[in-house]
Motif scaffolding. Structure first.
Motif, PDB file in Angstrom:
ATOM      1  N   HIS A  29      -0.979  -1.552  -1.962  1.00 29.85           N
ATOM      2  CA  HIS A  29      -0.178  -1.108  -3.109  1.00 29.85           C
ATOM      3  C   HIS A  29      -0.982  -0.228  -4.060  1.00 29.85           C
ATOM      4  CE1 HIS A  29       3.062  -4.115  -2.226  1.00 29.85           C
ATOM      5  NE2 HIS A  29       2.062  -4.727  -1.643  1.00 29.85           N
ATOM      6  N   PHE A  41       4.049   1.659  -1.286  1.00 26.73           N
ATOM      7  CA  PHE A  41       2.898   1.067  -0.578  1.00 26.73           C
ATOM      8  C   PHE A  41       2.821   1.688   0.806  1.00 26.73           C
ATOM      9  CE2 PHE A  41       6.562  -1.874  -0.254  1.00 26.73           C
ATOM     10  CZ  PHE A  41       6.801  -1.786   1.114  1.00 26.73           C
ATOM     11  N   LYS A 118       0.905  -2.795  -7.944  1.00 23.70           N
ATOM     12  CA  LYS A 118       2.180  -2.999  -7.251  1.00 23.70           C
ATOM     13  C   LYS A 118       3.350  -2.686  -8.194  1.00 23.70           C
ATOM     14  CE  LYS A 118       3.801  -7.272  -7.019  1.00 23.70           C
ATOM     15  NZ  LYS A 118       5.137  -7.047  -7.596  1.00 23.70           N
TER      16      LYS A 118
END
Ligand SMILES: [Zn+2]
Ligand SMILES: [Zn+2]
Length: 154
Positions: A29, A41, A118
């Protein structure tokens, strides 16, 4: 193995096959991977270079700068420019982009890394280890994969 681990680019010029199961599968990520893929990702199948068999075509190596000042060598189809795999420093291990498999559903991450960057809307599965940055492969990889890695790095 059948063609479970077979894949290629969009135009069909480059085709490849993994001759073994991957050593390990990363879902990364980090912001480099987000920029390179235009996505949230990347999913990389880690495999020894000599177990990534090129069936047709010859990918072009492109050195791409990373945010930490290093370079990542990305191998692309010379015709359609789709990125098929890359190297992070060591050429002995290739990181094959799982989205280029003929059946990408064959791949599922063994670990999530760089979760500090992320996207919030992606919820990590509880069944898979996840790390803010990176991890110690000796604690996570199956013994057979560690042995294979040591064999190629020797
Ligand atoms: Zn192509
Ligand atoms: Zn990454």
């Amino acid at each position: 193995m059948g063609d479970r681990w077979e894949g290629g680019c969009s135009c069909g010029h480059v085709r490849y096959r993994l001759t073994s199961e991957p050593l390990f599968t990363h879902c990364c990520h980090c912001l480099n991977c987000q920029r390179q893929t235009g996505s949230a990702f990347v999913i990389n199948l880690l495999v020894e270079a000599d177990r990534l068999e090129l069936l047709t075509g010859e990918p072009t190596a492109v050195d791409v700068p990373r945010d930490d000042g290093s370079a990542q060598r990305i191998f692309r189809c010379p015709t359609c420019q789709v990125a098929l795999f890359s190297e992070y420093g060591r050429p002995e291990v290739k990181f094959v982009r799982a989205g280029t498999l003929d059946d990408p559903a064959q791949a599922s991450p063994d670990v999530h890394i760089f979760t500090k960057s992320k996207r919030d809307w992606f919820v990590l599965p509880e069944s898979v280890p996840a790390f803010e940055i990176y991890y110690d492969q000796h604690e996570l990889w199956p013994p057979a994969s560690l042995e294979r890695l040591e064999a190629v790095l020797r």
